[in-house]
Write an enzyme that holds these catalytic residues in place. Structure first.
Site, PDB file in Angstrom:
ATOM      1  N   GLU A   1       0.568 -33.306  35.714  1.00 32.51           N
ATOM      2  CA  GLU A   1      -0.199 -33.067  34.483  1.00 32.51           C
ATOM      3  C   GLU A   1      -1.646 -33.522  34.641  1.00 32.51           C
ATOM      4  O   GLU A   1      -2.572 -32.844  34.206  1.00 32.51           O
ATOM      5  CB  GLU A   1       0.438 -33.798  33.290  1.00 32.51           C
ATOM      6  CG  GLU A   1       1.743 -33.191  32.804  1.00 32.51           C
ATOM      7  CD  GLU A   1       1.566 -31.767  32.267  1.00 32.51           C
ATOM      8  OE1 GLU A   1       0.507 -31.473  31.693  1.00 32.51           O
ATOM      9  OE2 GLU A   1       2.486 -30.957  32.453  1.00 32.51           O
TER      10      GLU A   1
ATOM     11  N   CYS B   1       1.665  -9.994  17.391  1.00 33.36           N
ATOM     12  CA  CYS B   1       0.443 -10.764  17.642  1.00 33.36           C
ATOM     13  C   CYS B   1      -0.662 -10.363  16.650  1.00 33.36           C
ATOM     14  O   CYS B   1      -1.051  -9.205  16.571  1.00 33.36           O
ATOM     15  CB  CYS B   1      -0.024 -10.501  19.073  1.00 33.36           C
ATOM     16  SG  CYS B   1      -1.612 -11.237  19.426  1.00 33.36           S
TER      17      CYS B   1
ATOM     18  N   CYS C   1      -2.230  -7.236  27.138  1.00 33.91           N
ATOM     19  CA  CYS C   1      -1.566  -6.845  25.881  1.00 33.91           C
ATOM     20  C   CYS C   1      -0.586  -5.678  26.045  1.00 33.91           C
ATOM     21  O   CYS C   1       0.503  -5.712  25.439  1.00 33.91           O
ATOM     22  CB  CYS C   1      -2.599  -6.521  24.809  1.00 33.91           C
ATOM     23  SG  CYS C   1      -3.755  -7.869  24.535  1.00 33.91           S
TER      24      CYS C   1
ATOM     25  N   CYS D   1      -1.202 -13.825  28.598  1.00 38.65           N
ATOM     26  CA  CYS D   1      -2.256 -13.976  27.600  1.00 38.65           C
ATOM     27  C   CYS D   1      -3.411 -14.741  28.246  1.00 38.65           C
ATOM     28  O   CYS D   1      -3.744 -15.865  27.867  1.00 38.65           O
ATOM     29  CB  CYS D   1      -1.704 -14.716  26.377  1.00 38.65           C
ATOM     30  SG  CYS D   1      -2.746 -14.520  24.931  1.00 38.65           S
TER      31      CYS D   1
ATOM     32  N   CYS E   1       2.721  -7.025  26.942  1.00 40.47           N
ATOM     33  CA  CYS E   1       3.051  -8.322  26.341  1.00 40.47           C
ATOM     34  C   CYS E   1       4.245  -8.205  25.387  1.00 40.47           C
ATOM     35  O   CYS E   1       4.231  -7.390  24.464  1.00 40.47           O
ATOM     36  CB  CYS E   1       1.838  -8.842  25.583  1.00 40.47           C
ATOM     37  SG  CYS E   1       2.203 -10.324  24.640  1.00 40.47           S
TER      38      CYS E   1
HETATM   39  S1  SF4 Z   1      -0.732  -9.146  22.538  1.00 47.76           S
HETATM   40 FE1  SF4 Z   1      -1.518 -11.088  21.791  1.00 47.76          FE
HETATM   41  S2  SF4 Z   1      -0.227 -12.632  22.764  1.00 47.76           S
HETATM   42 FE2  SF4 Z   1       0.068 -10.732  23.885  1.00 47.76          FE
HETATM   43  S3  SF4 Z   1      -1.403 -10.838  25.566  1.00 47.76           S
HETATM   44 FE3  SF4 Z   1      -2.378  -9.725  23.887  1.00 47.76          FE
HETATM   45  S4  SF4 Z   1      -3.500 -11.309  22.780  1.00 47.76           S
HETATM   46 FE4  SF4 Z   1      -1.993 -12.371  24.056  1.00 47.76          FE
END
Ligand code: SF4
Length: 371
Positions: free
Chosen positions: A35, A205, A196, A189, A199
């Protein structure tokens, strides 16, 4: 509040970086060390340092008792050296105050030097299976985007809001959840160009729904990039040994070994702000005379200036350092012995021995190029 834990955990089970070396352990020392190293440093850079450090100093006792020079040498090249000095102080406190065991409450863990709330939480979640929320850079970005947090991400108000979100959203299995949100932030992200289209959180989101995936978190620049200039002096004796000084414990490069710094326009040897780096670091008879005088008054050494290297640049968080190295050699070898006695913070080292010390990256670069 948009729930994200189940999706993140399912994604992590399939796609997480399960093979990272610090994911193979539940030992608090190894987890804490990772960490600390991962604060402000990329995973790939940390990997070899982590293994080398663990091998040399495998536990709290070993780190607490090690000479500071050894700790800094093991950290050399990783940057942000205050982390290394704090790490050793933390190990000493664990040994002295907590019977050689990482404390098991967040309040106690946060009394260790260099351990903030998120670091304490990450160790407690993984080492002791506590439900503790983290808020490192990756977790912060994922929360800001999925929940569409529009405030200045560094303001106290936004941070308090983010901590509340983090606590509410963290799964009971915080060990897995924390790793999941870290990996999700690093792999999906991402800071620039979040992925996106692929994602799994896209349909929920808020930043994506508002078309703000790339705009959040807000980037609020408070400082312009400062430029500073300095010369480093490579003073060699007749055997090719170089003179290194140990820097004071606090400040940039604290406790590391460094070539002496010099600037003709500076009131001291510290870097000075500059706008035209090539003018500020230009060679010339006047500069060479100033170097000779500096070495005589500062170290009692008579030197000959042999030449200057090319221009270098090193980027820090708040400024860029422009520098050149001035190569000099002693006119009288015996003086080299004298200065070693007089300058308690300085020593002469053969080039290979110098490279084994804890050195700032730019100094290591200059020494290895001419070793
Ligand atoms: S949809 Fe939202 S959570 Fe997914 S990568 Fe894009 S900004 Fe990030």
């Amino acid at each position: 509040m948009i729930p994200i834990a189940d999706t993140l955990l399912a994604w992590y089970a399939e796609n997480g970086r399960h093979d990272l070396p610090w994911r193979q352990t539940r030992d608090s020392y190894a987890l804490w060390l990772a960490e600390i190293m991962l604060q402000q440093t990329q995973v790939e850079t940390v990997k070899p340092y982590y293994s080398g450090f663990l091998q040399a100093l495998p536990g709290w006792e070993a780190l607490a008792r090690a000479p500071q020079d050894q700790v800094l040498a093991l950290w050399s090249g990783l940057g942000y050296y205050a982390r290394a000095r704090n790490a050793q102080r933390a190990a000493q406190k664990v040994v002295a105050d907590f019977a050689g065991r990482f404390p098991d409450t967040r309040e106690a863990a946060e009394t260790l030097p260099g351990v903030g709330r998120s670091t304490a939480a990450a160790v407690l979640a993984s080492a002791y299976a506590q439900q503790q929320a983290i808020l490192d850079a990756n977790a912060r970005r994922v929360l800001i985007r999925t929940q569409a947090v529009h405030g200045d991400p560094k303001s106290t108000r936004t941070l308090q809001h983010l901590w509340k979100l983090a606590e509410a959203l963290t799964a009971a299995d915080a060990h897995s959840y924390n790793q999941a949100i870290q990996d999700f932030g690093a792999l999906i992200c991402m800071p620039r160009h979040p992925r996106c289209p692929e994602c799994p959180l896209q349909c929920r989101c808020r930043a994506y729904a508002e078309g703000l995936s790339e705009q959040l978190p807000l980037r609020i620049r408070k400082y312009g990039t400062q430029e500073r200039c300095v010369f480093f002096l490579r003073i060699e004796d007749g055997d090719g040994r170089v003179f290194l000084e140990k820097r004071p414990d606090s400040g940039i490069w604290g406790g590391l070994w460094c070539l002496p710094q010099f600037h003709p326009q500076g009131a001291s040897e510290q870097p000075v702000p500059c706008t035209a780096q090539h003018d500020a670091l230009a060679d010339g008879d006047a500069l060479r005379e100033q170097v000779r005088r500096f070495c005589a008054t500062q170290y009692g050494l008579a030197v000959e200036v042999q030449g200057l290297t090319a221009f270098y640049k090193h980027v820090f968080t708040h400024f860029q350092l422009h520098f050149r190295c001035i190569r000099t050699c002693l006119q009288d070898d015996e003086q080299g012995m004298k200065v070693a006695d007089q300058a308690l913070s300085g020593r002469w080292y053969a080039p290979e021995a110098a490279l084994a010390k804890g050195l700032p990256t730019p100094i290591r670069r200059m020494l290895s190029q001419s070793a």
